[in-house]
Scaffold this motif. Sequence first.
Motif, PDB file in Angstrom:
ATOM      1  N   HIS A   1     173.197 -19.518  93.377  1.00  0.00           N
ATOM      2  CA  HIS A   1     171.988 -20.340  93.440  1.00  0.00           C
ATOM      3  C   HIS A   1     170.954 -19.540  94.226  1.00  0.00           C
ATOM      4  O   HIS A   1     171.122 -19.289  95.413  1.00  0.00           O
ATOM      5  CB  HIS A   1     172.292 -21.665  94.136  1.00  0.00           C
ATOM      6  CG  HIS A   1     171.183 -22.661  94.034  1.00  0.00           C
ATOM      7  ND1 HIS A   1     170.925 -23.381  92.882  1.00  0.00           N
ATOM      8  CD2 HIS A   1     170.245 -23.044  94.939  1.00  0.00           C
ATOM      9  CE1 HIS A   1     169.888 -24.169  93.084  1.00  0.00           C
ATOM     10  NE2 HIS A   1     169.459 -23.976  94.331  1.00  0.00           N
ATOM     11  N   TYR A   2     169.904 -19.096  93.545  1.00  0.00           N
ATOM     12  CA  TYR A   2     168.979 -18.081  94.054  1.00  0.00           C
ATOM     13  C   TYR A   2     169.778 -16.808  94.350  1.00  0.00           C
ATOM     14  O   TYR A   2     169.812 -16.277  95.449  1.00  0.00           O
ATOM     15  CB  TYR A   2     168.227 -18.569  95.284  1.00  0.00           C
ATOM     16  CG  TYR A   2     167.066 -17.673  95.690  1.00  0.00           C
ATOM     17  CD1 TYR A   2     166.277 -17.047  94.734  1.00  0.00           C
ATOM     18  CD2 TYR A   2     166.769 -17.466  97.023  1.00  0.00           C
ATOM     19  CE1 TYR A   2     165.228 -16.231  95.103  1.00  0.00           C
ATOM     20  CE2 TYR A   2     165.722 -16.652  97.404  1.00  0.00           C
ATOM     21  CZ  TYR A   2     164.952 -16.044  96.439  1.00  0.00           C
ATOM     22  OH  TYR A   2     163.913 -15.224  96.806  1.00  0.00           O
TER      23      TYR A   2
ATOM     24  N   ASP B   1     171.729 -16.941  87.437  1.00  0.00           N
ATOM     25  CA  ASP B   1     171.150 -17.759  88.501  1.00  0.00           C
ATOM     26  C   ASP B   1     171.070 -19.209  88.032  1.00  0.00           C
ATOM     27  O   ASP B   1     170.478 -19.502  86.988  1.00  0.00           O
ATOM     28  CB  ASP B   1     169.749 -17.249  88.854  1.00  0.00           C
ATOM     29  CG  ASP B   1     169.256 -17.756  90.194  1.00  0.00           C
ATOM     30  OD1 ASP B   1     169.522 -18.932  90.514  1.00  0.00           O
ATOM     31  OD2 ASP B   1     168.619 -16.974  90.914  1.00  0.00           O
ATOM     32  N   THR B   2     171.669 -20.113  88.795  1.00  0.00           N
ATOM     33  CA  THR B   2     171.619 -21.522  88.420  1.00  0.00           C
ATOM     34  C   THR B   2     170.188 -22.053  88.392  1.00  0.00           C
ATOM     35  O   THR B   2     169.895 -22.997  87.649  1.00  0.00           O
ATOM     36  CB  THR B   2     172.469 -22.382  89.379  1.00  0.00           C
ATOM     37  OG1 THR B   2     172.098 -22.087  90.736  1.00  0.00           O
ATOM     38  CG2 THR B   2     173.949 -22.108  89.194  1.00  0.00           C
ATOM     39  N   LEU B   3     169.294 -21.449  89.172  1.00  0.00           N
ATOM     40  CA  LEU B   3     167.896 -21.881  89.138  1.00  0.00           C
ATOM     41  C   LEU B   3     167.291 -21.685  87.750  1.00  0.00           C
ATOM     42  O   LEU B   3     166.504 -22.513  87.283  1.00  0.00           O
ATOM     43  CB  LEU B   3     167.078 -21.119  90.180  1.00  0.00           C
ATOM     44  CG  LEU B   3     167.285 -21.531  91.630  1.00  0.00           C
ATOM     45  CD1 LEU B   3     166.545 -20.576  92.562  1.00  0.00           C
ATOM     46  CD2 LEU B   3     166.827 -22.962  91.864  1.00  0.00           C
ATOM     47  N   ASP B   4     167.652 -20.589  87.086  1.00  0.00           N
ATOM     48  CA  ASP B   4     167.144 -20.343  85.741  1.00  0.00           C
ATOM     49  C   ASP B   4     167.678 -21.375  84.754  1.00  0.00           C
ATOM     50  O   ASP B   4     166.957 -21.849  83.865  1.00  0.00           O
ATOM     51  CB  ASP B   4     167.530 -18.939  85.277  1.00  0.00           C
ATOM     52  CG  ASP B   4     166.812 -17.853  86.050  1.00  0.00           C
ATOM     53  OD1 ASP B   4     165.719 -18.122  86.579  1.00  0.00           O
ATOM     54  OD2 ASP B   4     167.356 -16.736  86.126  1.00  0.00           O
TER      55      ASP B   4
ATOM     56  N   GLY C   1     165.880 -24.569  85.325  1.00  0.00           N
ATOM     57  CA  GLY C   1     164.530 -24.471  84.790  1.00  0.00           C
ATOM     58  C   GLY C   1     164.485 -24.620  83.282  1.00  0.00           C
ATOM     59  O   GLY C   1     163.515 -25.148  82.726  1.00  0.00           O
TER      60      GLY C   1
ATOM     61  N   HIS D   1     161.199 -28.455  90.512  1.00  0.00           N
ATOM     62  CA  HIS D   1     160.627 -27.301  91.218  1.00  0.00           C
ATOM     63  C   HIS D   1     161.293 -27.023  92.564  1.00  0.00           C
ATOM     64  O   HIS D   1     161.067 -25.977  93.151  1.00  0.00           O
ATOM     65  CB  HIS D   1     159.129 -27.515  91.440  1.00  0.00           C
ATOM     66  CG  HIS D   1     158.357 -27.679  90.168  1.00  0.00           C
ATOM     67  ND1 HIS D   1     158.239 -26.676  89.242  1.00  0.00           N
ATOM     68  CD2 HIS D   1     157.682 -28.741  89.674  1.00  0.00           C
ATOM     69  CE1 HIS D   1     157.513 -27.101  88.223  1.00  0.00           C
ATOM     70  NE2 HIS D   1     157.165 -28.338  88.461  1.00  0.00           N
TER      71      HIS D   1
ATOM     72  N   LEU E   1     164.044 -25.992  95.384  1.00  0.00           N
ATOM     73  CA  LEU E   1     165.058 -24.944  95.406  1.00  0.00           C
ATOM     74  C   LEU E   1     166.364 -25.398  96.037  1.00  0.00           C
ATOM     75  O   LEU E   1     167.365 -24.710  95.941  1.00  0.00           O
ATOM     76  CB  LEU E   1     164.530 -23.716  96.172  1.00  0.00           C
ATOM     77  CG  LEU E   1     163.319 -23.003  95.590  1.00  0.00           C
ATOM     78  CD1 LEU E   1     162.925 -21.842  96.487  1.00  0.00           C
ATOM     79  CD2 LEU E   1     163.612 -22.495  94.185  1.00  0.00           C
TER      80      LEU E   1
ATOM     81  N   TYR F   1     169.672 -30.535  93.880  1.00  0.00           N
ATOM     82  CA  TYR F   1     170.057 -30.340  92.487  1.00  0.00           C
ATOM     83  C   TYR F   1     171.432 -30.930  92.199  1.00  0.00           C
ATOM     84  O   TYR F   1     171.644 -31.571  91.165  1.00  0.00           O
ATOM     85  CB  TYR F   1     170.066 -28.851  92.142  1.00  0.00           C
ATOM     86  CG  TYR F   1     168.701 -28.247  91.964  1.00  0.00           C
ATOM     87  CD1 TYR F   1     167.706 -28.908  91.247  1.00  0.00           C
ATOM     88  CD2 TYR F   1     168.409 -27.002  92.495  1.00  0.00           C
ATOM     89  CE1 TYR F   1     166.459 -28.353  91.076  1.00  0.00           C
ATOM     90  CE2 TYR F   1     167.161 -26.430  92.325  1.00  0.00           C
ATOM     91  CZ  TYR F   1     166.179 -27.105  91.607  1.00  0.00           C
ATOM     92  OH  TYR F   1     164.949 -26.544  91.432  1.00  0.00           O
TER      93      TYR F   1
ATOM     94  N   THR G   1     177.842 -24.935  94.206  1.00  0.00           N
ATOM     95  CA  THR G   1     177.164 -24.224  93.124  1.00  0.00           C
ATOM     96  C   THR G   1     178.038 -24.158  91.885  1.00  0.00           C
ATOM     97  O   THR G   1     177.557 -24.302  90.751  1.00  0.00           O
ATOM     98  CB  THR G   1     176.781 -22.805  93.574  1.00  0.00           C
ATOM     99  OG1 THR G   1     175.932 -22.887  94.734  1.00  0.00           O
ATOM    100  CG2 THR G   1     176.040 -22.051  92.474  1.00  0.00           C
TER     101      THR G   1
ATOM    102  N   SER H   1     169.073 -16.742  81.705  1.00  0.00           N
ATOM    103  CA  SER H   1     169.094 -16.226  83.077  1.00  0.00           C
ATOM    104  C   SER H   1     169.018 -14.714  83.024  1.00  0.00           C
ATOM    105  O   SER H   1     170.036 -14.013  83.026  1.00  0.00           O
ATOM    106  CB  SER H   1     170.369 -16.674  83.797  1.00  0.00           C
ATOM    107  OG  SER H   1     170.344 -16.285  85.159  1.00  0.00           O
TER     108      SER H   1
END
Length: 210
Positions: free
Chosen positions: A107-108, A134-137, A140, A147, A149, A154, A175, A201
């Motif tokens: 994550h990041y 990346d889990t953020l991707d 998204g 938005h 982080l 999440y 994660t 990702s």
Amino acid sequence: MARAETPLNTPISDITFTVFDTETTGFAVGRHDRLIEIGAVHVKGNRVLETETFHMHVNPERSIPPEITELTGISMETIEHAPNSLEAIEAYLHYNEKANSTIWVGHYVSFDLLVIKKELQRHQYRIDMPTTIDTLDLIGYISPSKHMLDLEIYASQFGTRIYNRHEALGDALTTAHLFCELLYHLENRGKRTFADLLAISDMSKRNIQF
């Protein structure tokens, strides 16, 4: 460590992922801050393999700020007899090799990769960095309106398990469960291969200098 290439048509369910997290003395890891903990767990077949975890404290060879001890619970006494960063990273790499896992998830994840790379550089050691997700991707892609982080936010929004925060293994487990839920959403959208995952990702799209 030689980087093994995973065929792009490999089903996601056939891949062994390593979900990992690091804790450090601060965010300036390119300068004076250092690694103090690594935690990891494997994921395969959209399942977290909680019996196959990795955890190690690391002696940063510098003092740990009081605010970091308060946040992570890691004190100078905790790391007094811990291995140095090279020894810890070598153990982590061995953990991955035993499972034939060459794809890391975080994550990041760019921050955690930077931590690993800088510690290896300090020991004049180099490896071929692995493919990363990346889990953020993934978040998204699935929910573009999100938005924030924060990992815990999440995990709560996607209804997945939350483990001890700001502990490397706890955050890795959190994660990992979030990652499995994201893979489930991706499968429902027809994203089932390694190529599909890479397209979502893609580290090359991010302007991050290691």
